[in-house]
Design a protein around this motif. Structure first.
Motif, PDB file in Angstrom:
ATOM      1  N   ASP A  33      22.464  -1.823  14.939  1.00  9.11           N
ATOM      2  CA  ASP A  33      21.959  -1.511  16.279  1.00  9.11           C
ATOM      3  C   ASP A  33      20.441  -1.364  16.267  1.00  9.11           C
ATOM      4  O   ASP A  33      19.753  -1.864  17.158  1.00  9.11           O
ATOM      5  CB  ASP A  33      22.589  -0.222  16.812  1.00  9.11           C
ATOM      6  N   HIS A  46      17.762  -3.766  18.152  1.00  8.29           N
ATOM      7  CA  HIS A  46      16.823  -3.177  19.095  1.00  8.29           C
ATOM      8  C   HIS A  46      15.392  -3.569  18.726  1.00  8.29           C
ATOM      9  O   HIS A  46      14.590  -3.908  19.590  1.00  8.29           O
ATOM     10  CB  HIS A  46      16.992  -1.670  19.122  1.00  8.29           C
ATOM     11  N   ARG A  53      14.572  -7.064  19.750  1.00 10.58           N
ATOM     12  CA  ARG A  53      14.321  -7.181  21.192  1.00 10.58           C
ATOM     13  C   ARG A  53      12.927  -6.701  21.553  1.00 10.58           C
ATOM     14  O   ARG A  53      12.330  -7.179  22.514  1.00 10.58           O
ATOM     15  CB  ARG A  53      15.360  -6.396  21.980  1.00 10.58           C
TER      16      ARG A  53
END
Length: 163
Positions: free
Chosen positions: A68, A72, A75
């Motif tokens: 995760d 993240h 992004r």
């Protein structure tokens, strides 16, 4: 799982979990946060987790949390920051070699890098890695084989340059 058993799990696995996460994301603070979150989730679920399964549960939680965090960071376009950090090593040749190995590891996919680090750096069995990563044992073996082949080819090129 009782409080005493939880404390045993913390004592036994905190360092190994931290090394595994740090080896993948190369950011001490994020690694510490992931490890802390993992132990918190283990504690929250301590009534439903058996003592013998706590290690697998813990590493699975940490692995998923690490994925995760990596997603993240991708992004937010900060992935380059994750892999650019090189440890302060006084011996230049060791630093150079470590950089080459780290660069080789960054060329692997996330899953290949994770399974290779779990197997070769942390010493987990194929079965344990399969439980941590939600893969079958056969998939784990294939990923490790392909990752090692890639590393061998990549590092072999540098061996000629270093001589």
């Amino acid at each position: 799982m009782k409080t005493k058993e939880y404390n045993i799990i913390v004592d036994k696995h905190a360092d190994g979990l931290y090394r595994f996460i740090l080896g993948n994301i190369r950011d001490e603070f994020k690694a510490q946060d992931i490890v802390q979150d993992s132990f918190e989730r283990l504690w929250i679920n301590h009534d439903s987790v058996e003592f013998d399964k706590a290690k697998s549960f813990l590493f699975k939680i940490a692995y998923n949390r690490m994925i995760d965090v990596i997603r993240h960071d991708k992004r937010t376009n900060s992935q380059s920051e994750i892999f650019e950090r090189v440890d302060d090593i006084t011996d230049f040749r060791q630093a150079e070699l470590r950089e080459i190995i780290n660069n080789a590891l960054t060329k692997l996919s996330e899953i290949q890098r994770s399974v290779v680090l779990l197997r070769d750096y942390e010493g987990y069995t194929y079965e344990e890695i399969a439980q941590i990563t939600d893969l079958s044992e056969a998939q784990v073996k294939v990923y490790i084989f392909r990752a090692r082949q890639h590393l061998k080819n990549y590092l072999g090129k540098f061996e000629e340059v270093i001589k």
